[in-house]
Design an enzyme around this catalytic site. Structure first.
Site, PDB file in Angstrom:
ATOM      1  N   THR A 102      -9.425  17.376  36.058  1.00 24.88           N
ATOM      2  CA  THR A 102      -8.817  18.208  35.014  1.00 24.88           C
ATOM      3  C   THR A 102      -8.011  19.296  35.716  1.00 24.88           C
ATOM      4  O   THR A 102      -8.592  20.146  36.399  1.00 24.88           O
ATOM      5  CB  THR A 102      -9.893  18.850  34.130  1.00 24.88           C
ATOM      6  OG1 THR A 102     -10.692  17.811  33.567  1.00 24.88           O
ATOM      7  CG2 THR A 102      -9.271  19.667  33.008  1.00 24.88           C
ATOM      8  N   LYS A 177      -5.813  16.894  26.874  1.00 18.50           N
ATOM      9  CA  LYS A 177      -7.115  17.498  27.202  1.00 18.50           C
ATOM     10  C   LYS A 177      -7.105  19.007  26.915  1.00 18.50           C
ATOM     11  O   LYS A 177      -8.038  19.527  26.295  1.00 18.50           O
ATOM     12  CB  LYS A 177      -7.443  17.221  28.677  1.00 18.50           C
ATOM     13  CG  LYS A 177      -8.621  17.993  29.209  1.00 18.50           C
ATOM     14  CD  LYS A 177      -9.787  17.155  29.588  1.00 18.50           C
ATOM     15  CE  LYS A 177     -10.958  18.045  30.013  1.00 18.50           C
ATOM     16  NZ  LYS A 177     -12.232  17.427  29.988  1.00 18.50           N
ATOM     17  N   LYS A 252     -12.993  27.229  32.590  1.00 20.86           N
ATOM     18  CA  LYS A 252     -11.927  26.625  33.417  1.00 20.86           C
ATOM     19  C   LYS A 252     -10.866  25.968  32.533  1.00 20.86           C
ATOM     20  O   LYS A 252      -9.664  26.196  32.704  1.00 20.86           O
ATOM     21  CB  LYS A 252     -12.526  25.568  34.349  1.00 20.86           C
ATOM     22  CG  LYS A 252     -11.461  24.761  35.065  1.00 20.86           C
ATOM     23  CD  LYS A 252     -11.952  23.512  35.751  1.00 20.86           C
ATOM     24  CE  LYS A 252     -10.734  22.628  36.092  1.00 20.86           C
ATOM     25  NZ  LYS A 252     -11.064  21.435  36.841  1.00 20.86           N
TER      26      LYS A 252
HETATM   27  P1  NAD Z   1     -17.685  18.578  41.537  1.00 20.74           P
HETATM   28  O1  NAD Z   1     -17.356  19.872  42.159  1.00 20.74           O
HETATM   29  O2  NAD Z   1     -19.110  18.184  41.338  1.00 20.74           O
HETATM   30  O3  NAD Z   1     -16.990  17.377  42.374  1.00 20.74           O
HETATM   31  C1  NAD Z   1     -15.740  17.470  42.978  1.00 20.74           C
HETATM   32  C2  NAD Z   1     -15.868  16.860  44.365  1.00 20.74           C
HETATM   33  O4  NAD Z   1     -14.588  16.788  44.987  1.00 20.74           O
HETATM   34  C3  NAD Z   1     -16.754  17.683  45.312  1.00 20.74           C
HETATM   35  O5  NAD Z   1     -17.828  16.880  45.779  1.00 20.74           O
HETATM   36  C4  NAD Z   1     -15.801  18.087  46.445  1.00 20.74           C
HETATM   37  O6  NAD Z   1     -16.434  18.167  47.696  1.00 20.74           O
HETATM   38  C5  NAD Z   1     -14.794  16.962  46.379  1.00 20.74           C
HETATM   39  N1  NAD Z   1     -13.513  17.238  47.032  1.00 20.74           N
HETATM   40  C6  NAD Z   1     -12.730  18.338  46.937  1.00 20.74           C
HETATM   41  N2  NAD Z   1     -11.625  18.187  47.683  1.00 20.74           N
HETATM   42  C7  NAD Z   1     -11.707  16.969  48.265  1.00 20.74           C
HETATM   43  C8  NAD Z   1     -10.878  16.228  49.167  1.00 20.74           C
HETATM   44  N3  NAD Z   1      -9.704  16.711  49.599  1.00 20.74           N
HETATM   45  N4  NAD Z   1     -11.273  15.003  49.565  1.00 20.74           N
HETATM   46  C9  NAD Z   1     -12.446  14.493  49.125  1.00 20.74           C
HETATM   47  N5  NAD Z   1     -13.282  15.145  48.286  1.00 20.74           N
HETATM   48  C10 NAD Z   1     -12.914  16.364  47.862  1.00 20.74           C
HETATM   49  O7  NAD Z   1     -16.906  18.538  40.150  1.00 20.74           O
HETATM   50  P2  NAD Z   1     -17.190  17.559  38.905  1.00 20.74           P
HETATM   51  O8  NAD Z   1     -18.141  18.209  37.958  1.00 20.74           O
HETATM   52  O9  NAD Z   1     -17.458  16.189  39.415  1.00 20.74           O
HETATM   53  O10 NAD Z   1     -15.749  17.602  38.200  1.00 20.74           O
HETATM   54  C11 NAD Z   1     -14.644  16.909  38.753  1.00 20.74           C
HETATM   55  C12 NAD Z   1     -13.461  17.081  37.808  1.00 20.74           C
HETATM   56  O11 NAD Z   1     -13.798  16.553  36.532  1.00 20.74           O
HETATM   57  C13 NAD Z   1     -13.069  18.554  37.570  1.00 20.74           C
HETATM   58  O12 NAD Z   1     -11.664  18.631  37.540  1.00 20.74           O
HETATM   59  C14 NAD Z   1     -13.689  18.883  36.227  1.00 20.74           C
HETATM   60  O13 NAD Z   1     -12.988  19.888  35.538  1.00 20.74           O
HETATM   61  C15 NAD Z   1     -13.594  17.546  35.529  1.00 20.74           C
HETATM   62  N6  NAD Z   1     -14.597  17.341  34.475  1.00 20.74           N
HETATM   63  C16 NAD Z   1     -15.902  17.638  34.706  1.00 20.74           C
HETATM   64  C17 NAD Z   1     -16.849  17.437  33.700  1.00 20.74           C
HETATM   65  C18 NAD Z   1     -18.309  17.731  33.942  1.00 20.74           C
HETATM   66  O14 NAD Z   1     -19.081  17.703  32.969  1.00 20.74           O
HETATM   67  N7  NAD Z   1     -18.741  18.011  35.168  1.00 20.74           N
HETATM   68  C19 NAD Z   1     -16.451  16.938  32.447  1.00 20.74           C
HETATM   69  C20 NAD Z   1     -15.114  16.614  32.238  1.00 20.74           C
HETATM   70  C21 NAD Z   1     -14.184  16.819  33.271  1.00 20.74           C
END
Ligand code: NAD
Length: 320
Positions: A102, A177, A252
């Site tokens: 997102t 979104k 966010k």
């Molecule tokens: P998270 O922080 O748990 O996971 C993100 C991962 O990306 C981390 O493990 C981080 O180390 C990794 N990362 C960052 N830069 C990187 C790179 N260059 N190479 C490889 N890995 C890298 O976040 P999440 O909760 O999994 O959310 C991910 C996305 O989904 C976000 O944009 C969030 O807004 C969206 N989202 C989350 C939810 C939720 O409920 N958690 C729901 C809808 C949307």
């Protein structure tokens, strides 16, 4: 695009981890990568083959799927930072760059522009449905990109989700979104203020719910994610506001909505105020609670005085 995709899956966090597991279970060849070793280990333990580096993960891949915290992470990874090659340079020509993070609408458009300029294909496909949906493979994907590219990624998205909606061209997935979450964030505040007002006026939660859920106040924030315990037994309010959809994520997403409101010049007042309200809520202990716990904030800041239900009935037009 061939039937048997090889997917480089970068970002194996709360969402990406279980999404990658579902792709592996469906028979896709996955090369997972995360900059955090612990996330890599968890993914490996759940059966996801992992690569030694980001560049290694994209070699041989025909889809590069990213699931990162922010647009900055996406753009940096695409272009490379600190002198190392980025994903765009490392991938074979014509690779599908599928970003499910997102991020800002403008950043999604920029990511698409960079990918296409580098000779690749690009789709933005942010999700709703949370970690539960990621684990169960029931996410909703909001997709921006060319019709042909949408059709190419649809089977892959259908493994991880139950609804896949083509919203328009590049950035349209992110646009859908932020617009949806603007409605959601603002409507939850309105529903919560109404319940606290009802409390002050001596109206029972159930009475307000019975009226509003079948009247013009009806909305998802009321009928599915009801911020008070009781009327909707499955809502987070019944389990001490365990998320659900965490306050930090709502804060966010509303920031992203405000960025889009500002860059397009919309004369919005409720959206920016809602963003400010969730920002404070997240900073003051609500980050890890369901966003519907905003009602506790409103209640706490509203003082103690309230009428009992029977008093309200007497006050309601009946002569003393
Ligand atoms: P998270 O922080 O748990 O996971 C993100 C991962 O990306 C981390 O493990 C981080 O180390 C990794 N990362 C960052 N830069 C990187 C790179 N260059 N190479 C490889 N890995 C890298 O976040 P999440 O909760 O999994 O959310 C991910 C996305 O989904 C976000 O944009 C969030 O807004 C969206 N989202 C989350 C939810 C939720 O409920 N958690 C729901 C809808 C949307």
């Amino acid at each position: 695009m061939p039937e048997n995709h090889t997917v480089a899956f970068l970002g194996l966090g709360h969402m990406g981890g279980p999404m990658a597991v579902n792709l592996v279970k469906a028979g896709y060849a996955v090369a997972g990568f995360d900059v955090v070793p612990a996330a890599l280990e968890v993914a490996r333990a759940h059966g996801v083959p992992v690569a030694a580096s980001a560049v290694d993960s994209v070699s041989g891949a025909d889809v590069v799927l990213t699931m990162f915290p922010s647009g900055r992470h996406v753009l940096d990874a695409y272009q490379g930072t600190g002198g190392g090659p980025g994903l765009l340079a490392a991938a074979a020509p014509g690779t599908m760059f599928l970003d499910c993070s997102t991020i800002n609408v403008d950043e999604a458009r920029e990511a698409a522009r960079l990918a296409i300029e580098a000779g690749h294909r690009s789709v933005d496909a942010p999700v709703s449905g949370g970690v539960v949906g990621a684990e169960a493979g029931t996410l909703t994907f909001m997709v921006g990109g060319d019709a042909q590219d949408f059709e190419a990624v649809r089977p892959l998205l259908e493994v991880m989700g139950k609804r896949v909606v083509h919203c328009g061209t590049h950035g349209a997935g992110q646009s859908a979104k932020v617009c949806n979450n603007l409605i959601l964030g603002a409507s939850m505040i309105a529903v919560s203020e109404a319940f606290v007002l009802g409390e002050k006026l001596g109206l029972s939660h159930q009475a307000l719910f019975d009226v509003a859920s079948a009247a013009s106040g009806q909305c998802w924030a009321l009928t599915t994610n009801c911020p008070v315990p009781g009327p909707v037994p499955t809502s987070p309010a019944n389990r001490d506001y365990q998320p659900g959809f965490a306050g930090a994520l709502m804060a966010k997403d509303l920031k992203l909505a405000v960025n889009a409101l500002q860059s397009t010049g919309v004369a919005a007042r409720v959206g920016p105020l809602a963003a400010e309200i969730y920002d404070t809520f997240a900073a003051e202990g609500g980050a890890g609670r369901d966003f519907s716990a905003i009602i506790t904030d409103i209640r706490n800041k509203s003082g103690q005085d309230k009428q009992e239900p029977h008093q309200a009935a007497q006050d309601d037009g009946s002569p003393e």
